[in-house]
Design a protein around this motif. Structure first.
Motif, PDB file in Angstrom:
ATOM      1  N   ASN B 244      64.522  49.713  72.082  1.00 30.30           N
ATOM      2  CA  ASN B 244      63.681  48.779  71.344  1.00 30.30           C
ATOM      3  C   ASN B 244      64.604  47.953  70.472  1.00 30.30           C
ATOM      4  OD1 ASN B 244      61.180  50.064  72.204  1.00 30.30           O
ATOM      5  ND2 ASN B 244      61.819  51.747  70.868  1.00 30.30           N
ATOM      6  N   LEU B 246      64.498  45.251  67.560  1.00 32.38           N
ATOM      7  CA  LEU B 246      63.635  44.543  66.602  1.00 32.38           C
ATOM      8  C   LEU B 246      64.453  43.464  65.900  1.00 32.38           C
ATOM      9  CD1 LEU B 246      61.877  47.603  64.931  1.00 32.38           C
ATOM     10  CD2 LEU B 246      60.921  46.081  66.667  1.00 32.38           C
ATOM     11  N   VAL B 262      63.026  43.680  58.195  1.00 30.26           N
ATOM     12  CA  VAL B 262      62.489  43.517  59.545  1.00 30.26           C
ATOM     13  C   VAL B 262      61.622  42.274  59.575  1.00 30.26           C
ATOM     14  CG1 VAL B 262      61.090  44.555  61.356  1.00 30.26           C
ATOM     15  CG2 VAL B 262      62.534  46.000  59.902  1.00 30.26           C
ATOM     16  N   GLY B 264      58.646  39.801  60.390  1.00 29.99           N
ATOM     17  CA  GLY B 264      57.239  40.101  60.623  1.00 29.99           C
ATOM     18  C   GLY B 264      56.487  40.125  59.314  1.00 29.99           C
ATOM     19  N   LEU B 302      55.806  50.085  59.924  1.00 31.72           N
ATOM     20  CA  LEU B 302      55.358  48.859  60.578  1.00 31.72           C
ATOM     21  C   LEU B 302      54.039  49.130  61.281  1.00 31.72           C
ATOM     22  CD1 LEU B 302      58.779  47.885  62.173  1.00 31.72           C
ATOM     23  CD2 LEU B 302      57.698  46.783  60.191  1.00 31.72           C
ATOM     24  N   MET B 322      53.411  45.712  68.318  1.00 34.29           N
ATOM     25  CA  MET B 322      53.608  45.436  66.905  1.00 34.29           C
ATOM     26  C   MET B 322      52.749  44.242  66.498  1.00 34.29           C
ATOM     27  SD  MET B 322      55.874  47.722  66.723  1.00 34.29           S
ATOM     28  CE  MET B 322      56.347  47.528  65.015  1.00 34.29           C
ATOM     29  N   THR B 324      53.850  41.635  65.418  1.00 32.08           N
ATOM     30  CA  THR B 324      54.538  40.420  65.868  1.00 32.08           C
ATOM     31  C   THR B 324      54.307  40.154  67.356  1.00 32.08           C
ATOM     32  OG1 THR B 324      56.478  41.763  66.344  1.00 32.08           O
ATOM     33  CG2 THR B 324      56.445  40.651  64.214  1.00 32.08           C
ATOM     34  N   GLN B 326      55.471  42.136  69.703  1.00 36.54           N
ATOM     35  CA  GLN B 326      56.522  42.805  70.464  1.00 36.54           C
ATOM     36  C   GLN B 326      56.072  44.194  70.917  1.00 36.54           C
ATOM     37  OE1 GLN B 326      60.184  43.244  68.309  1.00 36.54           O
ATOM     38  NE2 GLN B 326      61.282  44.000  70.100  1.00 36.54           N
ATOM     39  N   VAL B 328      56.971  48.092  71.697  1.00 30.51           N
ATOM     40  CA  VAL B 328      57.946  49.115  71.292  1.00 30.51           C
ATOM     41  C   VAL B 328      57.549  50.427  71.956  1.00 30.51           C
ATOM     42  CG1 VAL B 328      58.646  50.568  69.343  1.00 30.51           C
ATOM     43  CG2 VAL B 328      58.665  48.074  69.115  1.00 30.51           C
ATOM     44  N   TRP B 348      61.524  54.544  61.795  1.00 29.56           N
ATOM     45  CA  TRP B 348      62.594  55.033  62.670  1.00 29.56           C
ATOM     46  C   TRP B 348      63.553  55.906  61.897  1.00 29.56           C
ATOM     47  CZ3 TRP B 348      61.786  50.149  60.967  1.00 29.56           C
ATOM     48  CH2 TRP B 348      62.758  49.630  60.084  1.00 29.56           C
TER      49      TRP B 348
END
Lengths: 294, 362
Positions: B244, B246, B262, B264, B302, B322, B324, B326, B328, B348
Motif C-alpha cells: 500500500n 499512501l 498523510v 487527505g 484514517l 479510504m 481519498t 484509494q 488499501v 499502521w
C-alpha cells in the motif's frame, strides 16, 4: 491428420459429431475422388489390361522387355540418370535453400523468385534455351574459348552432359522448396543451445541442423527422383541417341512401332519403380508433412 | 573437471546494449559472488533477458566487459565460455533421446564413453529422471522436459549456469514444485547461477540475491529480505510483495526521524524512523498489508470502508477504500473479520512502514 487421432471411444454426442464430420469429409473429397477414378484409375486399369493383351500371350510384352538387353539397359540408364540428377540437385539445393533462409527483405524476394520463376516457364522453352546456350557456337563455348579453356568448341549438346544440365535445371526447385521448408522449421534456439554446450559450428551443423533438415532432403530427393524417372522432353531434345530413357522408349513404342501392349507394359514397370521408391521414402519421412510449407 | 567448477564469480562491467534507438541495457555494473544464485527480476523489456544472452554469448554487448572467474569472455563465442543455459522453452534436441540430449555437451567435449555414461546417469538421477534415458523428447511432459534441460546444462559442469524463465511454461502447481527442486539442487551443489524471471514469488523462493531491473538498468539489488523490508522506491516496493502506497507530505526531517502528514481530509500526522529518508516535500508511505491494522479506540487513524474480506486460512485479507478513494489492503492473523460496508479507522505499525521518495530518483 484428423484420422491419426488416438482418442478413446467417444461418448454418443461426440460420436454423432464425428460421424457428421466424416460425412462432411467424404462430401468434400467426392469430386476429386470421382475425377481421379474416372480419368485416372479407370484408364490405368485399361492400360494394365492392354499390357496383358499381346497377340503372343498375356505376359509376352513383359517377357520381351525383361529379356531384351537393349530394353533392360534403357531402364538401367533411366534409373542411373535419375540417381545422378537427384544427387546433383540435392547437393545444389541444400546451400541454395540455406541461403533462402538467411536473406531478408528485397534480396529474399529476388532469391525466392529465382527459385519459383522456372516453374512458370514452359519446360520446352527452357530446354530450347539450353540448346541455344550449349550449341557449337553458343555463348558457353564462346566463353570457354575466350578464356582459353579450350581451343576447339566442345561438344556440349546431345550427350549425357546436356541431359544432366537440362534436367537439373528443371528439377532443382523441387529439391529446394521442401529443403527450405524443413530449414524454416528448425528452431534457432536449438542451434544456440548446441553452441552454448560447446559445439563448433561444424558440429552444430552435423549433429543438429543436418539431422533436423534430413526429412526435407529426403522429400526433395524423392520428388526429383520420381520426376526424373519419367522425364521425357529434356532428354529427348538434349540427349543423343545413346541417352534413351524409359519415357522415350514408351514414346517410340506408341508413335513409331505401334506396339501398344509393349508401351503399356513399359509404363507399368516404370510405375512399379516409382511406387517402390515412394514406399521406401515413406519409411523414412512423412512426405505430406514436408510438403506443407508454413 | 576441476574442483572449482561452478564456483567462479561473474562481473559485468559497464555492459550496454541498444537495438537501434531502443536502449535495452544502459551501462550496467553487476558483481555476482562465486556460488551465488542471483535472480534478475523485471517486466518484459527491462533488459533482463538481454543481460542473460550477453552472459551466454548469444548477444554481443555494444560496450563493456563480461568476466567469469578471471577470464574476460566478452569476445568469446558461446562454445568457448563453458556456460550452461536453460532456455525458456527448453530447446531440447527433438531428434535425440533424453540420454543423448544430456550427453550432447560431453560428446562435444569428447569425454570418454565410460565417464560420459556415469556423468549423464548422475545428472539424470539428480533431476529424478534416472529411468527416462531412452525416452524421446516428445514423450515427456513439460516438467520432465524442463528437468532434462536442467540436467543438460548442469552435466557440463558450467562455470556459470543461466536460466531464462525456465518455469514459464509450467502450470502453477508444478512451478512451485520445480522452484523448490532447483533450490535443492543449488543447495546440494552451489554453482554460480543467473536466473531470469518476471515472477516475484520465484525470485523470493530461490534467490540468494535479487536484482530488480527496469528500463535497462538495475533498480535495486539485495537479498529478498532486504528488498522486501527496505525497498528504495515505489517501483521496487510494488515489484516485490504487495504494497500500500499512501501519498504523504514530509514536513520535517531531523537526523533519522521524519514527521509527515498523510494526504487527505484527516491530515493525520505521524513520524517515521530510518536511515535513508527522503527530504521534505511530497513522498509515499509504504505500508505492507501486514503492517496495516485497525486503530484502537482514541488512537488517531484514517477513515476507511470495508469493501471485501478474503479468507486465506488463518490470514484474513481485507480490502478497504479510504476517504481519498484509494484502495488499501490489510492482512491480519486470526483476526475477527469485518463486515463488508463497515466503517473503521486504520493505522499502521510505524516500525514496519517506510517513507519512499515520491518518484524514482533519476
Amino acid at each position: 491428420m484428423i484420422l491419426a487421432g488416438t482418442a478413446s471411444p467417444p461418448p454418443a454426442a461426440a460420436r454423432s459429431q464425428r460421424a457428421a464430420r466424416a460425412v462432411m469429409t467424404a462430401a468434400l473429397l467426392l469430386p476429386a475422388t470421382l475425377f481421379l477414378a474416372g480419368w485416372f484409375l479407370w484408364p490405368l486399369g485399361q492400360l494394365l489390361v492392354l499390357s496383358l493383351s499381346s497377340p503372343e500371350g498375356p505376359t509376352a510384352a513383359y517377357r520381351a522387355l525383361a529379356e531384351s538387353e537393349v530394353f533392360r539397359s534403357v531402364f538401367v540408364n533411366t534409373l542411373l540418370l535419375a540417381v545422378v540428377v537427384t544427387v546433383i540437385c540435392t547437393l545444389l539445393a541444400y546451400p541454395a535453400a540455406w541461403l533462402l533462409t538467411r536473406v531478408r527483405g528485397f534480396w529474399f524476394s529476388v532469391a525466392l523468385y529465382c527459385v519459383l520463376l522456372p516453374f512458370w516457364i514452359s519446360i520446352l522453352v527452357r530446354t530450347f534455351s539450353w540448346m541455344l546456350l550449349l550449341e557449337r557456337n553458343g555463348p558457353v563455348n564462346n566463353l570457354l574459348m575466350a578464356v582459353g579453356a579450350t581451343h576447339q568448341p566442345l561438344r556440349l549438346l546431345f550427350n549425357q552432359f546436356s541431359v544432366h544440365v537440362g534436367m537439373v535445371h528443371v528439377l532443382l526447385p523441387y529439391a529446394i522448396l521442401p529443403i527450405y521448408a524443413s530449414m524454416l522449421k528448425v528452431d534457432r534456439r536449438l542451434l544456440l543451445a548446441s553452441d552454448g554446450l560447446g559445439a563448433s559450428s561444424r558440429t552444430t551443423f552435423l549433429r543438429v541442423f543436418l539431422p533436423l533438415t534430413m526429412p526435407g532432403v529426403m522429400a526433395g530427393a524423392a520428388f526429383v527422383f520420381l520426376l526424373a524417372l519419367g522425364f521425357f522432353i529434356t532428354p529427348a531434345l538434349l540427349g543423343g541417341p545413346q541417352n534413351l530413357t524409359a519415357a522415350m522408349l514408351i514414346d517410340s513404342f506408341v508413335n513409331e512401332r505401334l506396339v501398344w501392349p509393349m508401351a503399356a507394359a513399359a509404363s507399368f514397370i516404370l510405375l512399379l519403380m516409382v511406387l517402390a521408391v515412394l514406399l521406401l521414402t515413406s519409411r523414412f519421412v512423412a512426405i505430406g508433412s514436408v510438403m506443407v510449407m508454413k | 573437471m576441476t574442483m572449482s567448477a561452478g564456483m567462479h564469480g561473474v562481473s559485468f562491467r559497464q555492459v550496454s546494449k541498444s537495438y537501434g534507438a531502443v536502449r535495452a541495457l544502459r551501462p550496467l555494473d553487476l558483481e555476482i559472488e562465486p556460488g551465488e544464485f542471483l535472480t534478475l527480476l523485471g517486466p518484459s523489456g527491462s533488459g533482463k533477458t538481454t543481460l542473460l544472452n550477453i552472459a551466454a554469448g548469444f548477444l554481443d554487448p555494444d560496450g563493456g566487459q563480461v568476466v567469469i572467474g578471471s577470464r574476460d569472455v566478452t569476445a568469446l563465442p558461446p562454445r568457448a565460455r563453458n556456460v550452461g543455459m536453460v532456455f525458456q522453452n527448453y530447446a531440447l534436441f527433438p531428434h535425440l533421446d533424453v540420454f543423448e540430449n544430456v550427453a550432447y555437451g560431453l560428446r562435444v567435449r569428447r569425454v570418454a564413453d565410460a565417464e560420459l555414461r556415469a556423468r549423464v546417469d548422475t545428472a539424470l538421477g539428480l533431476v529424478q529422471l534416472g529411468d527416462f534415458g531412452a525416452r524421446a523428447i516428445n514423450q515427456l511432459s513439460g516438467g520432465q522436459q524442463q528437468r532434462v534441460a536442467l540436467a543438460r546444462a548442469m552435466v557440463i559442469e558450467p562455470d556459470l549456469l543461466l536460466m531464462d524463465e525456465p518455469l514459464g511454461a509450467l502450470d502453477r502447481q508444478l512451478r512451485k514444485h520445480v522452484q523448490l527442486e532447483i533450490r535443492r539442487l543449488h543447495n546440494e551443489k552451489p554453482r554460480t547461477t543467473i536466473y531470469v524471471t518476471h515472477d516475484q514469488e520465484e525470485a523470493l523462493v530461490m534467490s540468494d540475491r535479487v536484482a530488480i531491473m527496469r528500463d535497462g538498468r538495475i533498480e535495486q539489488i539485495g537479498t529478498p529480505h532486504e528488498l522486501y523490508d527496505r525497498p528504495r522506491n515505489a517501483y521496487s516496493a510494488s515489484f516485490l510483495g504487495e504494497s500500500n502506497l499512501l501519498p504523504v507530505h514530509i514536513d520535517e526531517v531531523r537526523d533519522d526521524r521524519a514527521s509527515f502528514t498523510v494526504d487527505g481530509p484527516e491530515a493525520l500526522r505521524s513520524q517515521s524512523q530510518g536511515d535513508d529518508l527522503p527530504g521534505p516535500g511530497p513522498a509515499l508511505l509504504l505500508a505492507r498489508p501486514e503492517a496495516v491494522r485497525p486503530a484502537a479506540d482514541g488512537e488517531p487513524g484514517l477513515e476507511a470502508v470495508v469493501e471485501e474480506t478474503v479468507y486465506l486460512g488463518e490470514l484474513v485479507a481485507t480490502r478497504l477504500r479510504m476517504s481519498t478513494g484509494q484502495t488499501v489492503w490489510m492482512r491480519r492473523m486470526n483476526a475477527p473479520p469485518h463486515e463488508v460496508g463497515a466503517r473503521i479507522r486504520i493505522t499502521w505499525d510505524p516500525a514496519k512502514a517506510r517513507l519512499l521518495p515520491e518518484k524514482k530518483p533519476s
